[in-house]
Write an enzyme that holds these catalytic residues in place. Structure first.
Site, PDB file in Angstrom:
ATOM      1  N   ARG A  48      60.285  -6.265  38.098  1.00 55.08           N
ATOM      2  CA  ARG A  48      60.813  -5.390  37.387  1.00 55.08           C
ATOM      3  C   ARG A  48      59.659  -4.232  37.622  1.00 55.08           C
ATOM      4  NH1 ARG A  48      57.582  -8.762  33.973  1.00 55.08           N
ATOM      5  NH2 ARG A  48      55.546  -7.688  33.696  1.00 55.08           N
ATOM      6  N   ASN A  99      56.770 -10.364  39.472  1.00 61.97           N
ATOM      7  CA  ASN A  99      57.388  -9.657  38.694  1.00 61.97           C
ATOM      8  C   ASN A  99      58.747  -8.897  39.273  1.00 61.97           C
ATOM      9  OD1 ASN A  99      55.731 -10.533  36.667  1.00 61.97           O
ATOM     10  ND2 ASN A  99      54.355  -9.096  37.162  1.00 61.97           N
TER      11      ASN A  99
END
Ligand code: MV4
Length: 445
Positions: A292, A290
């Site tokens: 983020r 991920n």
């Protein structure tokens, strides 16, 4: 350092980013849909710009509206939070083209990790353990049958454009391959406009353990230990904790080093998460990366005493990371996601007005929330209204503290997941740390 950051998000994460910006002396711009005009991020930011109607596609997902807001306010960077445009290749690229620093991954990194078969190939090449499976995409039904015969049933078909649980089918025996192949492809094409499918051995009853990482533009990368996110329901995490009750010092070292390899393989800049499945033998496999900040970053912050949003901003501004790894020392943190959902009615969303609100406090209790007494939860967005985080010296103490904090938490006017968490904190298997991603399938509520 940046002078002004626009936060392209809403709710608790928008507020979370504003708070760190204030501490760093950076001006902030909130953007909001008409449904959020009375929200706390709008009140607490230095400036606020309305970017459209409640429907996300015309506000929080509208690249032109957000870029226009950044230009008229002279923001020099955009923080996308999580969800919405945080892992959108095009948005990262458009920010770049407008000379606005996107506080997140580069377009090519988002693309490379967003396509799961490509991400997996990158990780295999980098020496990160991956689940045995097809070499790249499956060509046709015959290829699917042949591959399954080699890796042996059960197998799982996954859409390369999927992720987070979308576009997957478990196949238990050869007779079922054809139907699963057809339906996974159709579903993937309809949902993502991409019918690329790959196959893996299906890992039964795994734990979901992820490693927080950070990397900078000078090629340094480090890890910040793990989070156990196995308590989930329909791919929505409900509770996260660190350290994982299943972790050993040896496994943490191995997973941490694997996550650093993953970060270095893509020259990762910023903070990110490498997700792994861990089986009962403590063998671990790369699942997704991920690019983020995640909802559950808070528990890592509490156990290593470190502001991850500040680190994200510093890395985006070109600063070097320290390069050392971070470990929890005599610390245990747990986060309960408080959703406006009715746990007695299949977790059905329960938007509406909060008529009474009192939040817990005291030593080791943290609330990340954007709600207040009199606030109306709009029906247009996800139902998470608050994150209740506790930190203590041991897991036992953290659980006792969480129980105490849940008892103090008063939210009236809407149904919440507080009663679920209270029940979970008394569950024998949870107390023993004895749970996998299958836990919620049999949890009686
Ligand atoms: C798997 C798996 C078992 N075996 N892959 C779910 C979300 C997506 N990131 C991948 N997922 C899974 N992939 C293999 N080869 C089981 C899951 C899975 C899961 C993973 C993490 C947390 C919760 C889950 C719930 C159901 C399935």
């Amino acid at each position: 350092m940046f002078k002004k950051i626009l936060i392209a998000n809403r709710g608790e994460i928008a507020l979370r980013v504003i708070r760190t910006c204030k501490e760093m002396g950076i001006k902030t711009v909130a953007v909001y849909s008409t449904a959020d005009k009375d929200s706390l991020p709008v009140r607490f930011a230095d400036e606020a710009v309305c970017i459209g109607p409640p429907v996300s596609s015309k506000s929080y997902l509208s690249i032109p509206n957000i870029i226009a807001a950044a230009e008229i306010t002279n923001a020099d960077a955009i923080h996308p939070g999580y969800g919405f445009l945080s892992e959108n290749e095009k948005f990262s690229k458009v920010c770049q083209e407008h000379g606005i620093k996107f506080i997140g991954a580069l377009p090519e990194q988002i693309a490379g990790m967003g396509d799961k078969a490509t991400a997996k190939a990158t990780m295999i090449k980098a020496g990160v353990p991956c689940i045995p499976g097809s070499k790249g995409l499956i060509k046709d039904l015959a290829d699917a049958k042949k591959t399954a015969a080699v890796i042996k049933y059960p197998v799982i078909l996954k859409a390369t454009a999927g992720g987070g649980g979308k576009g997957m089918r478990i196949v238990w025996k050869e007779e079922d391959v054809e139907a699963a192949w057809d339906s996974t492809r159709q579903e993937a094409l309809a949902a993502f406009g991409n019918d690329g499918i790959y196959m893996e051995k299906y890992i039964e009853e795994p734990r979901h353990i992820e490693i927080q990482i950070a990397g900078d533009q000078y090629g340094n990368a480090c890890h910040m230990s793990e989070r156990d996110c196995s308590i989930q329901r329909r791919h929505q995490k409900l509770v996260e904790e660190t350290p994982s009750p299943f972790m050993t010092d040896e496994l943490r070292e191995k997973m941490g080093q694997a996550a650093i390899k993953a970060a270095k393989a893509v020259k990762y800049e910023g903070v990110g998460t490498v997700e792994f499945l861990v089986d009962k033998n403590r063998d671990f496999y790369f699942m997704e990366m991920n690019t983020r900040i995640q909802v559950e970053h808070t528990i890592t912050e509490e156990v290593i005493n470190f502001d991850l949003i500040k680190e994200q901003i510093k890395i985006a501004a070109g600063e070097k990371i320290s390069g050392k790894n971070y470990y929890p020392v005599m610390r245990h943190a747990i986060q309960c996601r408080i959703n406006a959902e009715d746990p007695y009615a299949d977790f059905r969303p329960s938007p509406g007005k909060i008529t009474e609100y009192h939040c817990p406090g005291g030593h080791g209790v943290r609330i990340d929330a954007h709600v207040y007494s009199g606030y109306t939860i709009p029906p247009n967005y996800d139902s998470m209204i608050s994150k209740l985080i506790v930190v203590a010296q041991t897991r036992e103490e953290a659980i006792l503290k969480m129980k105490r904090a849940l008892d103090e938490y008063i939210i009236e006017g809407v149904k919440t997941t507080i009663p679920f968490h209270q029940k979970l904190m008394n569950n024998e298997d949870f107390l023993k740390g004895n749970f996998t991603t299958k836990f919620m399938e049999t949890f009686e509520f």
